[in-house]
Design an enzyme around this catalytic site. Structure first.
Site, short mmCIF file in Angstrom:
data_model
loop_
_atom_site.label_atom_id
_atom_site.label_comp_id
_atom_site.label_asym_id
_atom_site.label_seq_id
_atom_site.Cartn_x
_atom_site.Cartn_y
_atom_site.Cartn_z
N HIS A 85 86.03 1.94 66.98
CA HIS A 85 86.44 2.92 68.00
C HIS A 85 86.06 4.32 67.52
O HIS A 85 85.45 5.09 68.28
CB HIS A 85 87.95 2.82 68.27
CG HIS A 85 88.51 4.00 69.00
ND1 HIS A 85 88.26 4.21 70.34
CD2 HIS A 85 89.26 5.06 68.59
CE1 HIS A 85 88.86 5.34 70.72
NE2 HIS A 85 89.47 5.87 69.68
N ASP A 114 60.08 23.00 78.71
CA ASP A 114 60.59 21.72 78.21
C ASP A 114 61.08 21.96 76.79
O ASP A 114 61.09 23.09 76.31
CB ASP A 114 59.50 20.63 78.23
CG ASP A 114 60.09 19.23 78.29
OD1 ASP A 114 60.91 18.90 77.41
OD2 ASP A 114 59.75 18.46 79.22
N TRP A 150 86.88 4.81 60.28
CA TRP A 150 85.56 5.44 60.53
C TRP A 150 85.11 6.27 59.33
O TRP A 150 83.94 6.59 59.20
CB TRP A 150 85.60 6.29 61.80
CG TRP A 150 86.10 7.69 61.61
CD1 TRP A 150 87.40 8.06 61.49
CD2 TRP A 150 85.31 8.88 61.48
NE1 TRP A 150 87.48 9.42 61.31
CE2 TRP A 150 86.21 9.96 61.30
CE3 TRP A 150 83.94 9.17 61.52
CZ2 TRP A 150 85.79 11.28 61.15
CZ3 TRP A 150 83.54 10.49 61.36
CH2 TRP A 150 84.45 11.52 61.18
N SER A 177 68.40 10.37 64.22
CA SER A 177 68.32 10.85 65.60
C SER A 177 68.88 12.27 65.72
O SER A 177 68.27 13.14 66.34
CB SER A 177 69.10 9.89 66.50
OG SER A 177 69.37 10.49 67.73
N SER A 178 70.03 12.50 65.08
CA SER A 178 70.66 13.82 65.19
C SER A 178 69.81 14.90 64.54
O SER A 178 69.67 16.00 65.06
CB SER A 178 72.02 13.82 64.49
OG SER A 178 72.91 13.04 65.21
N HIS A 261 83.85 17.65 57.71
CA HIS A 261 84.45 18.80 58.36
C HIS A 261 83.46 19.56 59.23
O HIS A 261 83.79 19.87 60.38
CB HIS A 261 85.21 19.72 57.42
CG HIS A 261 86.16 20.53 58.26
ND1 HIS A 261 87.32 20.00 58.74
CD2 HIS A 261 86.04 21.74 58.82
CE1 HIS A 261 87.90 20.88 59.55
NE2 HIS A 261 87.14 21.94 59.62
N GLU A 263 81.22 18.24 60.79
CA GLU A 263 81.11 17.34 61.94
C GLU A 263 82.12 17.70 63.03
O GLU A 263 81.82 17.63 64.22
CB GLU A 263 81.33 15.89 61.47
CG GLU A 263 81.46 14.85 62.56
CD GLU A 263 80.19 14.63 63.36
OE1 GLU A 263 79.11 15.03 62.87
OE2 GLU A 263 80.28 14.08 64.47
N TYR A 265 83.09 20.57 63.82
CA TYR A 265 82.56 21.70 64.58
C TYR A 265 81.26 21.35 65.28
O TYR A 265 80.90 21.97 66.28
CB TYR A 265 82.44 22.93 63.67
CG TYR A 265 83.82 23.35 63.27
CD1 TYR A 265 84.65 23.96 64.19
CD2 TYR A 265 84.34 23.04 62.02
CE1 TYR A 265 85.95 24.28 63.87
CE2 TYR A 265 85.65 23.36 61.70
CZ TYR A 265 86.45 23.98 62.62
OH TYR A 265 87.74 24.27 62.32
N SER A 276 82.45 28.26 77.73
CA SER A 276 82.08 29.67 77.85
C SER A 276 81.14 29.93 79.02
O SER A 276 80.93 31.08 79.41
CB SER A 276 81.42 30.17 76.55
OG SER A 276 82.29 29.99 75.48
N HIS A 310 90.59 19.84 52.65
CA HIS A 310 91.91 19.82 53.31
C HIS A 310 92.18 18.45 53.95
O HIS A 310 93.28 18.19 54.40
CB HIS A 310 92.08 20.96 54.32
CG HIS A 310 91.22 20.87 55.54
ND1 HIS A 310 90.64 21.96 56.14
CD2 HIS A 310 90.83 19.82 56.30
CE1 HIS A 310 89.95 21.57 57.20
NE2 HIS A 310 90.04 20.28 57.31
N HIS A 311 91.16 17.60 53.99
CA HIS A 311 91.38 16.20 54.41
C HIS A 311 91.88 15.36 53.25
O HIS A 311 92.07 14.16 53.40
CB HIS A 311 90.09 15.60 54.95
CG HIS A 311 89.54 16.31 56.16
ND1 HIS A 311 89.86 15.94 57.44
CD2 HIS A 311 88.73 17.39 56.27
CE1 HIS A 311 89.25 16.76 58.29
NE2 HIS A 311 88.56 17.63 57.61
N THR A 336 88.78 31.23 65.45
CA THR A 336 89.16 30.35 66.55
C THR A 336 90.10 31.09 67.50
O THR A 336 89.97 30.98 68.72
CB THR A 336 89.83 29.07 66.02
OG1 THR A 336 89.02 28.54 64.98
CG2 THR A 336 89.96 28.03 67.11
N LYS A 339 88.21 33.33 69.77
CA LYS A 339 87.59 32.64 70.91
C LYS A 339 88.61 32.40 72.02
O LYS A 339 88.34 32.64 73.20
CB LYS A 339 86.98 31.31 70.46
CG LYS A 339 85.84 31.50 69.46
CD LYS A 339 85.11 30.21 69.19
CE LYS A 339 84.04 29.99 70.20
NZ LYS A 339 82.76 30.60 69.89
N ARG A 458 99.17 5.83 60.09
CA ARG A 458 98.10 5.48 61.02
C ARG A 458 97.46 4.16 60.55
O ARG A 458 97.69 3.71 59.44
CB ARG A 458 97.07 6.59 61.10
CG ARG A 458 96.40 6.90 59.78
CD ARG A 458 95.62 8.19 59.82
NE ARG A 458 94.39 8.05 60.56
CZ ARG A 458 93.30 8.81 60.35
NH1 ARG A 458 93.32 9.74 59.42
NH2 ARG A 458 92.21 8.65 61.06
#
Lengths: 534, 374
Positions: A85, A114, A150, A177-178, A261, A263, A265, A276, A310-311, A336, A339, A458
């Site tokens: 998932h 293009d 994950w 790909s990315s 991390h 990721e 963002y 925006s 921090h994870h 943040t 924004k 979890r």
């Protein structure tokens, strides 16, 4: 300006809708296409299919968690569902959705014909179905898909069957790909802007993607390295993550989160970009603090590389490490906050209307901020020690990923659908989709904050009895949320087949190039001659 | 248009209802049983008040705009798009707020990390899927036991009503004296686990091959329950942590009992057991240690968890099976049980597998297990 050489482009006149795709029809048009709009469409449909696949797994998870005890799935399969998932939603649904937006919108927004590398663009997309197939196929290998979460933490990954290897290769392909897609986006934005489209005149969506693309180029190879080390630990006798051979399991976590991390963002920044565009359009007022938005986005991107641990507050790092990562993390609240304040200030004294894209953008703003504030709570080491690996964290990141990124993607789809298809979606049904999504989302995830505070870990398939009530509410919300998304499919199909013809400018306040300089629907080839910007 | 009004009303109601319920059901943190936990909970409440004020403040502006600055009310859009003063203020003020928060938080972080001069040191080892406790230093030195989920499988599978402490009960609880500084060293034998007691505000990952530490000082007696909080494989949800905090006298009594028990259970490995004796004892050990993977039917969950019924290893030479159970199988969930069970226990459980589900390969004696230990 570096234009794409399109060998068949001359056969097609402007506004001519049929027979595009290099003379191929049917499926071959989509396989061989080098057109940014076709590829954007492919990305978006692929993302929707993955969203449904990952969603089905979420339904299975919530079904098992509806009641305490083991009812439907054995714990092994349950872990496989939580793993897949996560991977499918992050890499298969959310990221490709925003690449789809990038493909459709960036050339039109900067006045380019293009993407810079049209064939590379085709390949970037067509890598994805193979990666997705590997992920899904892993369920059917001996031992099934990996049941490791994950985050693919070592050394649990070493215990998994061949499904783990398929997953590792899938991650490699997704990363490739990315990276290719990002190189394409960077090159396009830096080299193919219409004359007069200076960097500081670009729509904010383009800015957020430019920054995101740099994050991807920097972060994805790190993930590829982490999973490759896992692969060699599994098969080739290395011991990167095994203390018995001089390695360290925590090293994996450092490498993973150095990718992980940014990721966050990578997913959030394009969402900021969409919002925006949408909020000013429906406020009929220019974006407040454009320059500070650009600086805030850059600041977030840079900070995202120095906060990864921090994870990992509970892995046992020195007190100085904990303090450094805590201070750095709380700093992210500043840009943040800027924004969020800018978006609210954009709405302030505007002339607001609340069509579906605006509803989703406001939903984003409201719930993403909530998720941001629980992020601030989690950034504080002692509080995180209590909440780490509980449902509070699950609630927090779904507020950021779903109410943040997904709501923004929905806003973008409703916003640009008239431009893409030339038809209007059904506004009443769109509003239904929003309210159902909004209510069920909060039903699933708001209560999970309480589960986490009360101490529910979890990734468990069964739970102590005191957690039953909130889990039931959460599961009912999940089923409602899942069903509501079928409504989106219906709305989009109805729009394409029988929607009313869209006016040239469906949204009064929209002012970027695709609205002001191009007909609706956008023709197959646009800006073959660059627009003139004053 | 009713949209925004309905939106704000619903969102407001949802928040109120949810927070109201949370307090009604006491679904906040579990009550603190140490000063550390109390400090953390105070910090959390202070931060929650702060973020709630910020949240309500910001969105009061937004919802007011949604209400008052609507096109349907004929509001004309202003065209301002920047204001340097405001922008500087809303960059600086949050930064100042962060510094203010950082001060008390830092103090708690530093005290949380101070594991020096403990009165009792206990090493906790995470296994797939149980906890091992070894009392290393202080009163009770030398006590060691394995702590396994004691909830019957029937309750988990819905064949029996679930008890009060469903999934939060173990056969051997960790026992500590009240008011004493306890240092816990965590490590793991296989994968990363995480040891947590919410009531003490104490959580630390258990990393295989490394020792980490945490400390707590329980300030009230009672039983405190929790679970492993780092995904550690199939039975991750089934390895609870239970700590019983007792008075100093009760603790001394418990230590005495444990030492007596240890002396009594020091069995003679050279004793020869009859096969039925071994099998009967092995059945209980199988239920506690093996059943989650190899299943009550002995059919396992192949291929990750292979069957024992008709297995080549179980029906093959004794030594090969003894070696496998003693040392485990690298890179799989098959643990090295040599560290967890005694020779007699190992002989019993191996004998049970060799006499069940149609297997008929003969019992193994404790001495034979001892001989294979390296």
């Amino acid at each position: 300006m570096s234009a794409v050489v399109d060998s068949h482009g001359h056969d097609h006149s402007h506004g001519h809708d049929h027979g595009h795709g290099g003379g191929y029809g049917g499926i071959m048009r989509w396989i061989t296409t080098t057109n940014h709009k076709d590829i954007g469409t492919l990305y978006l449909w692929f993302s929707f299919i993955m969203f449904m696949t990952g969603g089905a797994m979420a339904m299975a998870i919530r079904l098992e968690l509806f009641s305490p005890g083991l009812q439907f799935f054995n714990p092994d399969l349950f872990n496989q569902f939580t793993t897949m998932h996560g991977l499918i939603m992050v890499f298969g649904a959310i990221m490709p959705a925003f690449v789809g937006f990038a493909n459709w919108q960036i050339p039109m927004m900067i006045g380019a014909p293009d993407m810079a590398f049209a064939r590379l663009n085709n390949w970037s997309f067509w890598l994805l179905p193979f990666a997705a197939a590997l992920l899904v196929l892993s369920f059917f290998t001996p031992g099934g898909a990996p049941g490791v979460g994950w985050t693919l933490y070592a050394p649990l990954t070493v215990q998994m069957g061949v499904g783990m290897d398929l997953t590792i290769f899938a991650v490699h392909i997704l990363g490739m790909s990315s990276i290719l897609g990002s190189i394409n986006i960077i090159t396009t934005i830096l080299n193919m802007r219409a004359p007069g489209m200076t960097l500081m005149r670009m729509p904010l969506f383009v800015w957020t993607w430019l920054i995101t693309a740099y994050l991807l180029v920097a972060a994805m190879p790190v993930l590829a390295g982490a999973v490759t080390m896992t692969l060699t630990d599994r098969h080739f006798g290395t011991t990167f993550f095994n203390a018995a051979g001089g390695g360290d399991p925590v090293l994996y976590q450092h490498i993973f989160w150095f990718f992980g991390h940014p990721e966050v963002y990578i997913i959030a920044l394009p969402a900021f970009g969409v919002v925006s565009q949408v909020i000013p359009a429906f406020s009929r007022k220019p974006l407040f603090g454009y320059a500070s938005m650009v600086y805030a986005t850059s600041a977030i991107a840079i900070l995202s590389f120095i906060v990864w641990a921090h994870h990992m507050y509970t892995v046992g790092m020195p007190v100085t490490g904990q303090l450094f990562f805590m201070y750095a993390t709380t700093l992210i609240a500043v840009p943040t906050g800027v924004k969020v304040f800018n978006w609210v200030a954009t709405m302030w004294k505007g002339s607001l209307t609340f069509e579906t894209p605006m509803l989703f953008a406001i939903g984003f703003l409201f719930l993403f901020t909530l998720g941001g504030l629980t992020g601030l709570v989690l950034s504080l080491v002692p509080i995180d020690i209590q909440l780490h690996d509980t449902y509070y964290v699950v609630a927090h990141f779904h507020y950021v990923m779903v109410a943040g990124a997904l709501f923004a993607a929905f806003a973008g789809i409703y916003f640009w659908l008239p431009k893409w298809t030339g038809k209007m979606y059904d506004e009443t049904l769109g509003k239904w989709h929003f309210w159902l999504t909004m209510i069920f989302f909060n039903m699933i995830f708001f209560v999970q904050h309480f589960l986490g505070l009360a101490g529910m870990p979890r990734r468990i398939p069964d739970y102590p009895l005191q957690f039953e009530t909130w889990n039931k509410i959460s599961s009912i919300g999940a089923f409602g949320f899942g069903l509501s998304q079928l409504l989106l499919l219906y709305i989009v199909l109805k729009c394409i087949r029988s929607g009313e013809t869209a006016p040239q400018l469906p949204w009064e306040g929209a002012d970027s190039l695709e609205w002001t300089h191009l007909p609706t629907p956008a023709p197959y080839h646009t800006f073959e001659t660059p627009p003139v910007l004053k | 248009m009713r949209g925004p009004r309905l939106f704000s009303a619903l969102a407001g109601l949802a928040m109120l209802a949810a927070t109201g319920l949370a307090y009604a059901l006491e679904w906040n943190f579990q009550p603190a049983a140490s000063k550390m936990a109390a400090d953390i909970h105070w910090l959390h409440e202070a931060v929650m008040v702060l973020v709630t004020v910020i949240f309500v403040g910001v969105f009061a502006f937004m919802f007011y705009a949604c209400y008052a600055h609507r096109k349907s009310k004929g509001h004309q859009a202003a065209q301002f798009h920047e204001n340097t003063t405001v922008e500087i203020i809303w960059t600086i003020v949050p930064a100042i707020i962060l510094v203010v928060i950082a001060w008390p938080v830092t103090k708690v972080v530093i005290s949380q990390k101070d594991t020096s001069s403990p009165e009792l040191t206990v090493k906790v080892t995470g296994y797939q899927w149980k906890w091992g406790y070894e009392y290393l230093k202080g009163e009770g030195e030398g006590i060691s036991f394995i702590s396994t989920l004691s909830t019957p499988r029937d309750q988990i599978e819905g064949k029996a009503p679930k008890g009060e402490h469903y999934l939060l009960e173990v056969d051997n609880e960790m026992v500590v004296p009240v008011g004493k500084k306890v240092r816990v060293l965590t490590t793991a034998a296989d994968v990363v686990h995480s040891w947590w007691v919410p009531a003490f505000g104490a959580k630390q990952d258990a990393v295989p091959g490394f020792i980490r530490d945490l400390w707590f000082r329980a300030d009230k007696t009672g039983t405190f329950r929790s679970q492993c909080v780092e995904l550690c494989g199939k039975e991750h949800g089934f390895m609870p942590i239970v700590v019983r905090v007792v008075s100093a006298e009760d603790y001394s009594k418990w230590v005495g009992e444990q030492h007596k028990l240890a002396a009594a259970s020091a069995e003679d490995v050279n004793k020869t057991w009859t096969a039925p004796e071994l099998v009967a004892r092995g059945e209980k050990l199988y239920a506690a240690n093996c059943v989650a993977c190899h299943q009550p039917t002995g059919k396992g969950l192949p291929p990750a968890f292979p069957p024992l019924a008709g297995s080549k290893v179980v029906n093959g030479p004794k030594n090969a099976q003894v070696d496998l159970v003693l040392n485990g199988k690298p890179n799989t969930a098959m643990a090295a049980f040599g560290k967890q069970l005694t020779d007699t226990e190992l002989a019993a459980v191996i004998s049970f597998t060799r006499a069940s589900w149609g297997n008929k390969s003969g019992a193994v004696q404790p001495a034979e297990v001892k001989a294979r230990r390296k």
